[in-house]
Design a protein around this motif. Structure first.
Motif, PDB file in Angstrom:
ATOM      1  N   TYR A  74       0.773  -1.165  -0.034  1.00 33.04           N
ATOM      2  CA  TYR A  74       0.038  -0.007   0.046  1.00 33.04           C
ATOM      3  C   TYR A  74       0.908   1.193   0.032  1.00 33.04           C
ATOM      4  O   TYR A  74       1.993   1.293   0.814  1.00 33.04           O
ATOM      5  CB  TYR A  74      -0.759   0.064   1.228  1.00 33.04           C
ATOM      6  CG  TYR A  74      -2.051  -0.913   1.336  1.00 33.04           C
ATOM      7  CD1 TYR A  74      -3.043  -0.934   0.313  1.00 33.04           C
ATOM      8  CD2 TYR A  74      -1.926  -2.104   2.060  1.00 33.04           C
ATOM      9  CE1 TYR A  74      -3.904  -1.985   0.319  1.00 33.04           C
ATOM     10  CE2 TYR A  74      -2.842  -3.117   1.928  1.00 33.04           C
ATOM     11  CZ  TYR A  74      -4.076  -2.977   1.031  1.00 33.04           C
ATOM     12  OH  TYR A  74      -4.781  -3.928   1.074  1.00 33.04           O
ATOM     13  N   THR A  78      -2.546   1.496   5.280  1.00 33.34           N
ATOM     14  CA  THR A  78      -2.856   0.133   5.323  1.00 33.34           C
ATOM     15  C   THR A  78      -3.940  -0.145   4.001  1.00 33.34           C
ATOM     16  O   THR A  78      -4.605  -1.397   4.332  1.00 33.34           O
ATOM     17  CB  THR A  78      -3.318  -0.437   6.465  1.00 33.34           C
ATOM     18  OG1 THR A  78      -4.417   0.240   7.076  1.00 33.34           O
ATOM     19  CG2 THR A  78      -2.015  -0.574   7.480  1.00 33.34           C
ATOM     20  N   SER A  79      -4.431   0.830   3.302  1.00 31.69           N
ATOM     21  CA  SER A  79      -5.353   0.732   2.344  1.00 31.69           C
ATOM     22  C   SER A  79      -5.303   1.556   1.221  1.00 31.69           C
ATOM     23  O   SER A  79      -4.492   2.493   1.378  1.00 31.69           O
ATOM     24  CB  SER A  79      -6.735   0.792   2.818  1.00 31.69           C
ATOM     25  OG  SER A  79      -6.929   1.874   3.371  1.00 31.69           O
TER      26      SER A  79
END
Length: 228
Positions: A74, A78-79
């Motif tokens: 990423y 974390t996204s």
């Protein structure tokens, strides 16, 4: 009291099969020219290869293949958006050997699908430039052209291996934008001097922009005849 050797972490390595992906433009079976293009740090091959549509527009008998780095992550947190990298400093020698083996296998497969006389251009952008360079020094393959675009030829390599590489590459080009924030003018001159020390005389191509690919330069490279 002697330290217990079983309490100290011991590093081991295990070679495992894994899935690598690549993206393709054009038809390998009828291609007179094959471009293998390696993306930069944090990019994905699926987006990177879109820049090369202009190559097929200029030379429809070309096929372009963009392999993707074996490690994805990423880009922020974390996204969200995902990018790929060819290597990091962690266990770097193993990562280099892994991507070199990957590119060897991919090239073998591509050449088997192309006509025997296909002309191969290798282009590496940013991190992809050093990736291609390290791979070629481990390979016996002789491309028609090598294009290093806004990247660096590795400095931590054996001079003899680098000199041998440049002797078997008929045409070497270095491409850089005038406003590249990573390859500044002093850094560019250092890179050209480094290549000269290794016996290379790259053709320098410039364009008026930053750290990116440029459609007009790609069109120029696509319409040029291969080295004789």
């Amino acid at each position: 009291m002697a330290a217990d050797p079983f309490l100290a972490a011991q590093q081991h390595s295990l070679v495992v099969p894994r899935t690598a992906r690549y993206f393709q433009l054009g038809n390998l079976a009828t291609a007179k020219r094959l471009w293998v293009v390696c993306h930069g740090y944090g990019q994905l091959a699926s987006f990177f290869i879109r820049h090369f549509r202009v190559v097929l527009e200029q030379a429809p008998d070309t096929a372009v293949v963009a392999p993707e780095g074996l490690s994805r992550f990423y880009l922020q947190g974390t996204s969200g958006r995902v990018g790929a990298t060819w290597m990091t400093r962690e266990d770097r020698l193993s990562e280099i050997e892994d991507y070199a083996a990957y590119l060897d296998l991919l090239l073998q497969q591509l050449l088997g699908a192309c006509p025997p006389a296909v002309e191969v251009t290798l282009l590496g952008f940013s991190q992809g430039a050093s990736t291609l360079s390290r791979w070629l020094m481990r390979s016996t393959f002789e491309p028609a052209r090598l294009v290093l675009w806004a990247g660096a030829f590795p400095e931590d390599v054996e001079s003899a291996a680098a000199q041998a590489l440049f002797r078997r590459v008929p045409q070497l080009s270095y491409v850089c934008g005038d406003a590249d924030e990573y390859i500044t003018e002093p850094r560019l001159q250092e890179q050209l001097a480094h290549l000269a020390q290794l016996g290379a005389s790259p053709r320098l191509l410039r364009f008026g922009s930053g750290h990116q690919l440029d459609a007009e330069v790609l069109r120029q490279l696509a319409q040029e005849p291969g080295p004789r």
